[in-house]
Design a protein around this motif. Structure first.
Motif, PDB file in Angstrom:
ATOM      1  N   ALA A   1      27.574  37.423  44.359  1.00 34.59           N
ATOM      2  CA  ALA A   1      28.354  38.019  43.059  1.00 34.59           C
ATOM      3  C   ALA A   1      29.497  39.019  43.633  1.00 34.59           C
ATOM      4  N   ILE A   2      28.946  39.854  45.030  1.00 35.03           N
ATOM      5  CA  ILE A   2      29.705  41.087  44.802  1.00 35.03           C
ATOM      6  C   ILE A   2      31.050  40.114  46.160  1.00 35.03           C
ATOM      7  N   PHE A   3      30.676  39.069  46.354  1.00 36.08           N
ATOM      8  CA  PHE A   3      31.412  38.950  47.751  1.00 36.08           C
ATOM      9  C   PHE A   3      32.549  38.149  46.307  1.00 36.08           C
ATOM     10  N   ALA A   4      32.451  37.187  45.503  1.00 38.38           N
ATOM     11  CA  ALA A   4      33.422  36.532  44.822  1.00 38.38           C
ATOM     12  C   ALA A   4      34.444  38.095  44.360  1.00 38.38           C
TER      13      ALA A   4
ATOM     14  N   PRO B   1      36.076  50.400  47.688  1.00 44.13           N
ATOM     15  CA  PRO B   1      35.022  49.394  47.767  1.00 44.13           C
ATOM     16  C   PRO B   1      34.676  48.561  48.837  1.00 44.13           C
ATOM     17  N   ALA B   2      34.932  48.217  49.610  1.00 41.71           N
ATOM     18  CA  ALA B   2      35.020  47.194  50.576  1.00 41.71           C
ATOM     19  C   ALA B   2      34.253  48.093  51.202  1.00 41.71           C
ATOM     20  N   LEU B   3      33.609  49.285  51.372  1.00 40.69           N
ATOM     21  CA  LEU B   3      32.781  49.571  52.071  1.00 40.69           C
ATOM     22  C   LEU B   3      31.519  49.337  51.784  1.00 40.69           C
ATOM     23  N   VAL B   4      31.545  49.922  50.386  1.00 35.24           N
ATOM     24  CA  VAL B   4      30.701  49.963  49.169  1.00 35.24           C
ATOM     25  C   VAL B   4      29.972  48.696  49.601  1.00 35.24           C
ATOM     26  N   PHE B   5      31.147  48.091  49.314  1.00 37.97           N
ATOM     27  CA  PHE B   5      29.525  46.031  49.085  1.00 37.97           C
ATOM     28  C   PHE B   5      29.551  45.929  49.920  1.00 37.97           C
ATOM     29  N   ILE B   6      30.057  46.728  51.938  1.00 40.28           N
ATOM     30  CA  ILE B   6      29.487  45.396  52.985  1.00 40.28           C
ATOM     31  C   ILE B   6      28.157  46.173  52.994  1.00 40.28           C
TER      32      ILE B   6
ATOM     33  N   PHE C   1      25.848  49.524  63.811  1.00 40.43           N
ATOM     34  CA  PHE C   1      26.465  48.433  64.749  1.00 40.43           C
ATOM     35  C   PHE C   1      27.504  46.994  64.107  1.00 40.43           C
ATOM     36  N   LEU C   2      26.461  47.117  63.959  1.00 38.95           N
ATOM     37  CA  LEU C   2      26.699  45.786  63.248  1.00 38.95           C
ATOM     38  C   LEU C   2      26.511  46.413  61.578  1.00 38.95           C
ATOM     39  N   TYR C   3      26.782  46.821  60.599  1.00 38.48           N
ATOM     40  CA  TYR C   3      27.549  47.217  60.259  1.00 38.48           C
ATOM     41  C   TYR C   3      28.962  47.897  59.741  1.00 38.48           C
ATOM     42  N   VAL C   4      28.978  48.574  61.248  1.00 39.37           N
ATOM     43  CA  VAL C   4      30.633  49.071  61.116  1.00 39.37           C
ATOM     44  C   VAL C   4      30.966  47.855  61.652  1.00 39.37           C
TER      45      VAL C   4
ATOM     46  N   PRO D   1      35.551  45.543  58.395  1.00 37.67           N
ATOM     47  CA  PRO D   1      36.696  44.573  57.879  1.00 37.67           C
ATOM     48  C   PRO D   1      35.815  43.165  56.782  1.00 37.67           C
ATOM     49  N   LEU D   2      35.354  43.389  57.267  1.00 35.06           N
ATOM     50  CA  LEU D   2      34.865  41.837  55.955  1.00 35.06           C
ATOM     51  C   LEU D   2      35.193  42.209  54.864  1.00 35.06           C
ATOM     52  N   GLY D   3      35.933  43.666  54.120  1.00 37.14           N
ATOM     53  CA  GLY D   3      35.893  43.890  52.509  1.00 37.14           C
ATOM     54  C   GLY D   3      37.415  43.502  52.260  1.00 37.14           C
TER      55      GLY D   3
END
Lengths: 266, 281
Positions: free
Chosen positions: A195-198, A245-250, B95-98, B102-104
């Protein structure tokens, strides 16, 4: 041993390559106007200020655009799960004629550029009354998120032993009861990650959102159309706000990242 | 028990209907839109107008060039990241997280981030000034500096989208049984040889997915370019956008999108062909 240190150094350099630009935009977003235009700039922030950020939130239309972004992303999340999870469950639990054809259809949707969907849809949405509505944008975003949701949930359900469900049946549960009481709790974290990815897919999408709206813009669409005639502080604050939000979600879904993407891209 | 057989179809049906309505139908519509005139007659006028447009040649040139430069860079960098991951013990998760942050991050946000670096009074110019290379701020994102603008887009795209390739490759590496590498080690293969002869061939399916996915997305490049240089660096998706939005001409816009689709399909077929023949060899 030396090789280890070399690896570590290289890893740090590559981590800095990711982080430094984010640090720089954050610095700009939390500076006052004069530091944003300062020349030459120092790497470290001069002084902390909310001037730029509050200017951004004060611009007319930003609040509405943020609200629209949340509505669209929320609807996308909902549609992707409601349509995708049942299909994923079917692929995981049943062998049926047409399952392979269905898989191909899902993969095809991933392989086509968005531009080819957005342009005819914005023409059609005018006739259907969906043009310039959050619902219309959410529908298009769902086509992006749906293939992902189907593939990920299918592998999620595959990972939950069928025997657990069958045991529940013999204990007198109906199919639906068994699903709700046994499968769902086990699948919940994975479903939440899906869901978060969507949500993120929709939050970030700009091309379709811009073509399909005029007044009801999402934040990226609003930013994009305002880009060329807005001052730099506005753009930097907007860019930074898009990233948060990207930082939080990842961070939240980091445990599921590789399973999810590994499966979704097979 | 008979009714059991309908359950899977019932579960799949909503998503099929949805995709027919929002994928298959617009696909056909886009093709029709591109080969029909204002009065509904069959015509190639839209494609002719597209080809005659001032920006057309540059848009094709830069779009293809970007894909050709960005995608290989991303794959090589992502491979390095994935292999590096095996070499670091402690702090692996950090490192994995950092590396996957950029994925998000969206293409628009990435464009704005790199605008802060490449803009007139940005960090790049400040850095060059500190080094004594330049005295006054210089413009990099102008239509007179297409090479630098191109570089800025490459930097932003590599920064943003390498993470996707990285994740696909790491997921692929996890699928490779450890025994293969160990066997090669027993027979005295060097790490380098093990990588070329064992890891890379077994990683081919993941590489294929990553290449196809990234190439299709690179051919759609749009918001990064708009954020950094407006229309100073024309690209195909951007032209589709301008023809639809600014010129109010869905026909030519659809022609552009059909062209993007055509190039994407060609690239995909090329990858499938090249990588299959390598497996056989």
């Amino acid at each position: 041993m030396n090789l280890r240190i070399l690896y570590l150094l290289l890893a740090i350099v590559l981590a800095l390559w990711v982080i430094v630009p984010i640090f720089l935009i954050a610095t700009l977003a939390f500076s006052d106007r004069s530091s944003v235009f300062a020349w030459p700039k120092g790497i470290l922030p001069q002084q902390f200020s909310l001037e730029t950020i509050s200017f951004f939130f004060g611009v007319e239309g930003v609040g509405k655009a943020i609200r629209n972004s949340f509505v669209v992303a929320g609807l996308t999340l909902l549609f992707a799960l409601l349509l995708g999870a049942p299909a994923g469950y079917a692929l995981a639990r049943y062998r049926f004629a047409g399952a392979d054809a269905y898989r191909v259809l899902i993969l095809l949707t991933r392989a086509f550029p968005l531009a080819i969907l957005a342009i005819p849809l914005s023409v059609q949405f005018i006739h259907l009354g969906l043009y310039d509505t959050p619902l219309g944008v959410a529908l298009v975003h769902t086509t992006l998120a749906l293939p992902f949701a189907v593939l990920v949930t299918s592998s999620l359900f595959l990972g939950i032993p069928k025997e657990l469900e069958e045991a529940a049946w013999t204990l007198g549960c109906s199919r639906v009861q068994a699903f709700v009481r046994v499968v769902l709790p086990l699948a919940l974290p994975g479903l939440a990650a899906t869901a978060i990815f969507a949500f993120v897919i929709s939050w970030n999408e700009v091309f379709a959102a811009t073509l399909l709206t005029l007044r009801e813009r999402t934040l990226p669409a609003f930013l994009l159309t305002a880009l060329n005639d807005s001052p730099l502080p506005f753009r930097f604050a907007g860019g930074f706000f898009l990233i948060v939000p990207a930082l939080v979600f990842i961070f939240v879904i980091r445990r599921y990242l590789f399973t999810l993407w590994g499966i979704a891209n097979r | 028990m008979r009714s059991e057989r309908y359950i899977p179809y019932l579960l799949v049906l909503p998503s099929v209907l949805f995709l027919l309505f929002l994928f298959a139908w617009p696909l056909v519509e886009a093709l029709l839109l591109s080969i029909r005139g204002a009065g509904g007659e069959w015509t190639l006028e839209n494609f002719q107008r597209m080809a005659a447009d001032l920006y057309f040649k540059d848009a094709i040139k830069y779009t293809v060039l970007l894909a050709v430069v960005v995608v290989p860079l991303q794959v090589v960098l992502a491979l390095c990241l994935a292999l590096l991951l095996g070499g670091i013990g402690k702090g692996r998760d950090l490192f994995l997280y950092v590396w996957t942050i950029p994925l998000g991050i969206s293409d628009l946000a990435a464009g704005i981030v790199w605008l802060a670096i490449f803009t007139e009074r940005g960090y790049l110019n400040s850095f060059l000034q500190a080094l004594g290379v330049i005295q006054e701020p210089r413009l990099w994102l102008n239509y007179e500096t297409p090479a630098m603008l191109f570089l800025a887009v490459v930097a932003a795209e590599v920064w943003r989208a390498t993470a996707i390739v990285f994740v696909i490759l790491v997921a692929g590496l996890q699928l490779i049984p450890k025994e293969y590498g160990e066997a090669a080690e027993v027979f005295g293969a060097s790490p380098w040889r093990r990588f070329w002869k064992v890891t890379l061939p077994l990683l081919t399916p993941s590489l294929q997915v990553a290449l196809i996915l990234r190439t299709i997305l690179a051919l759609e490049v749009f918001a990064v370019v708009v954020a950094l240089g407006g229309r100073n660096l024309p690209v195909l998706a951007g032209e589709a956008y301008y023809w639809y939005n600014a010129y109010q001409n869905p026909g030519v816009a659809a022609a552009y999108s059909v062209l993007i689709l055509g190039i994407s399909v060609l690239a995909t077929l090329l990858y499938l062909r090249l990588m299959r023949s390598r497996e056989v060899a």
